[in-house]
Design a protein around this motif. Structure first.
Motif, PDB file in Angstrom:
ATOM      1  N   ASN A 171       0.810  -1.223   0.000  1.00  0.00           N
ATOM      2  CA  ASN A 171       0.000   0.000   0.000  1.00  0.00           C
ATOM      3  C   ASN A 171       0.846   1.278   0.000  1.00  0.00           C
ATOM      4  O   ASN A 171       0.366   2.356   0.322  1.00  0.00           O
ATOM      5  CB  ASN A 171      -0.951   0.002   1.200  1.00  0.00           C
ATOM      6  N   HIS A 172       2.122   1.142  -0.321  1.00  0.00           N
ATOM      7  CA  HIS A 172       3.036   2.293  -0.421  1.00  0.00           C
ATOM      8  C   HIS A 172       3.050   3.107   0.874  1.00  0.00           C
ATOM      9  O   HIS A 172       3.046   4.349   0.838  1.00  0.00           O
ATOM     10  CB  HIS A 172       2.640   3.214  -1.577  1.00  0.00           C
ATOM     11  N   SER A 173       3.103   2.432   2.010  1.00  0.00           N
ATOM     12  CA  SER A 173       2.929   3.123   3.292  1.00  0.00           C
ATOM     13  C   SER A 173       4.214   3.281   4.114  1.00  0.00           C
ATOM     14  O   SER A 173       4.185   3.867   5.192  1.00  0.00           O
ATOM     15  CB  SER A 173       1.912   2.356   4.150  1.00  0.00           C
ATOM     16  N   ARG A 174       5.339   2.781   3.621  1.00  0.00           N
ATOM     17  CA  ARG A 174       6.570   2.880   4.411  1.00  0.00           C
ATOM     18  C   ARG A 174       7.024   4.337   4.497  1.00  0.00           C
ATOM     19  O   ARG A 174       7.115   5.032   3.481  1.00  0.00           O
ATOM     20  CB  ARG A 174       7.667   2.020   3.792  1.00  0.00           C
ATOM     21  N   ARG A 175       7.351   4.779   5.707  1.00  0.00           N
ATOM     22  CA  ARG A 175       7.745   6.172   5.911  1.00  0.00           C
ATOM     23  C   ARG A 175       9.144   6.320   6.492  1.00  0.00           C
ATOM     24  O   ARG A 175       9.732   7.392   6.404  1.00  0.00           O
ATOM     25  CB  ARG A 175       6.748   6.867   6.850  1.00  0.00           C
ATOM     26  N   TRP A 176       9.627   5.261   7.120  1.00  0.00           N
ATOM     27  CA  TRP A 176      10.879   5.401   7.865  1.00  0.00           C
ATOM     28  C   TRP A 176      11.953   4.449   7.340  1.00  0.00           C
ATOM     29  O   TRP A 176      11.640   3.400   6.796  1.00  0.00           O
ATOM     30  CB  TRP A 176      10.650   5.098   9.355  1.00  0.00           C
ATOM     31  N   CYS A 177      13.223   4.838   7.562  1.00  0.00           N
ATOM     32  CA  CYS A 177      14.309   3.896   7.266  1.00  0.00           C
ATOM     33  C   CYS A 177      14.100   2.650   8.125  1.00  0.00           C
ATOM     34  O   CYS A 177      14.174   1.530   7.643  1.00  0.00           O
ATOM     35  CB  CYS A 177      15.670   4.545   7.526  1.00  0.00           C
ATOM     36  N   GLU A 178      13.802   2.885   9.410  1.00  0.00           N
ATOM     37  CA  GLU A 178      13.451   1.816  10.355  1.00  0.00           C
ATOM     38  C   GLU A 178      12.454   2.359  11.356  1.00  0.00           C
ATOM     39  O   GLU A 178      12.648   3.445  11.909  1.00  0.00           O
ATOM     40  CB  GLU A 178      14.684   1.323  11.115  1.00  0.00           C
ATOM     41  N   MET A 179      11.406   1.604  11.613  1.00  0.00           N
ATOM     42  CA  MET A 179      10.431   2.029  12.610  1.00  0.00           C
ATOM     43  C   MET A 179      11.074   2.085  13.992  1.00  0.00           C
ATOM     44  O   MET A 179      10.784   2.976  14.800  1.00  0.00           O
ATOM     45  CB  MET A 179       9.250   1.040  12.627  1.00  0.00           C
ATOM     46  N   ALA A 180      11.995   1.146  14.257  1.00  0.00           N
ATOM     47  CA  ALA A 180      12.615   1.049  15.578  1.00  0.00           C
ATOM     48  C   ALA A 180      13.556   2.211  15.870  1.00  0.00           C
ATOM     49  O   ALA A 180      13.881   2.466  17.032  1.00  0.00           O
ATOM     50  CB  ALA A 180      13.380  -0.269  15.707  1.00  0.00           C
ATOM     51  N   SER A 181      13.992   2.910  14.826  1.00  0.00           N
ATOM     52  CA  SER A 181      14.905   4.030  15.069  1.00  0.00           C
ATOM     53  C   SER A 181      14.200   5.349  14.765  1.00  0.00           C
ATOM     54  O   SER A 181      13.625   5.969  15.660  1.00  0.00           O
ATOM     55  CB  SER A 181      16.179   3.878  14.230  1.00  0.00           C
ATOM     56  N   CYS A 182      14.202   5.769  13.512  1.00  0.00           N
ATOM     57  CA  CYS A 182      13.621   7.073  13.180  1.00  0.00           C
ATOM     58  C   CYS A 182      12.116   7.140  13.442  1.00  0.00           C
ATOM     59  O   CYS A 182      11.605   8.181  13.857  1.00  0.00           O
ATOM     60  CB  CYS A 182      13.926   7.406  11.723  1.00  0.00           C
ATOM     61  N   GLY A 183      11.402   6.059  13.186  1.00  0.00           N
ATOM     62  CA  GLY A 183       9.970   6.071  13.432  1.00  0.00           C
ATOM     63  C   GLY A 183       9.643   6.386  14.878  1.00  0.00           C
ATOM     64  O   GLY A 183       8.803   7.247  15.177  1.00  0.00           O
ATOM     65  N   ASN A 184      10.340   5.729  15.791  1.00  0.00           N
ATOM     66  CA  ASN A 184      10.116   5.974  17.210  1.00  0.00           C
ATOM     67  C   ASN A 184      10.613   7.346  17.637  1.00  0.00           C
ATOM     68  O   ASN A 184       9.989   8.007  18.487  1.00  0.00           O
ATOM     69  CB  ASN A 184      10.806   4.889  18.045  1.00  0.00           C
ATOM     70  N   VAL A 185      11.720   7.790  17.060  1.00  0.00           N
ATOM     71  CA  VAL A 185      12.253   9.117  17.393  1.00  0.00           C
ATOM     72  C   VAL A 185      11.234  10.198  17.084  1.00  0.00           C
ATOM     73  O   VAL A 185      10.972  11.088  17.891  1.00  0.00           O
ATOM     74  CB  VAL A 185      13.574   9.382  16.620  1.00  0.00           C
ATOM     75  N   VAL A 186      10.628  10.123  15.899  1.00  0.00           N
ATOM     76  CA  VAL A 186       9.654  11.134  15.491  1.00  0.00           C
ATOM     77  C   VAL A 186       8.395  11.039  16.338  1.00  0.00           C
ATOM     78  O   VAL A 186       7.813  12.059  16.729  1.00  0.00           O
ATOM     79  CB  VAL A 186       9.320  10.987  13.992  1.00  0.00           C
TER      80      VAL A 186
END
Length: 217
Positions: A188-203
């Motif tokens: 669904n073209h939904s990826r937003r982060w290099c890694e959810m565990a790093s940048c995703g959580n930071v944001v």
């Protein structure tokens, strides 16, 4: 090539993080190797031609024998090797600007495309067609010993990506301070982060704190 395998090969090297979170194409991994250099500290992970060869070998872009030939050539001609490394860094910067502009829907500078075109023309003599499943693909001539041959896998990957439909799925990490590029392979073209565990959580943490501060005023 699996990212984890390349990561194991590069473990302990400054550029090992390149392979911890693969971008989906060799040229994107190469762009991502410049992450630290683009930060305020300005630390370069690929600090010379030997590092470039090590990186290419870890990425399985060159074989062990090809890497050995390139290292011998660099030892015999260190000035020429330094020049090729400098061109590789210039290419990496141009590739990043092109891919980043594309990911953000901005116009791509003709000067950057010209850098890629020039390197592709130089590398063409080192390319050979190799069987790949039911078809063929361009690969580095197994006997190539010239230092310029180190550029062939990089420009070939860039040309392949730039002329493919995958460009529509090219993304940059949603964290404004992260320069990681990747191909979004989600359905669904939904990826937003290099890694959810790093940048995703930071944001997410950053946004939570901003909301908490707003609520307190």
């Amino acid at each position: 090539m699996s990212g984890s395998t390349a990561y194991q090969r590069a473990r302990g090297k400054p550029y090992a993080e390149t392979f911890r979170c693969p971008g989906g194409a060799l040229c994107l991994d190469f762009c991502n190797s410049g992450q630290n250099a683009r930060e305020p500290s300005g630390t370069e992970s690929i600090a010379g031609f030997p590092d470039l060869v090590d990186w290419l070998e870890a990425a399985e872009a060159v074989t062990r024998d090809q890497a050995a030939r390139l290292r011998r050539g660099a030892a015999a001609s260190p000035r020429a090797a330094a020049q090729v490394w400098g061109r590789a860094m210039k290419l990496r910067d141009a590739l990043f600007r092109v891919f980043n502009a594309s990911a953000e829907g901005r116009a791509i500078a003709r000067e950057d495309l010209s850098i890629i075109e020039a390197e592709h023309a130089r590398a063409a003599s080192f390319a050979r067609l190799s069987r790949d499943g039911d078809g063929y693909r361009w690969t580095l001539d197994p006997s190539a010993a010239a230092l310029d041959a180190a550029m062939q896998p990089l420009v070939e990957s860039a040309a392949s990506l730039l002329t493919s439909a995958k460009m529509e799925r090219l993304r940059r990490c949603g964290n404004s301070t992260c320069y990681w590029l990747f191909i979004d392979e989600t359905k669904n073209h939904s990826r937003r982060w290099c890694e959810m565990a790093s940048c995703g959580n930071v944001v997410k943490v950053r946004r939570h704190r901003e909301k908490a501060r707003s609520a307190a005023h």
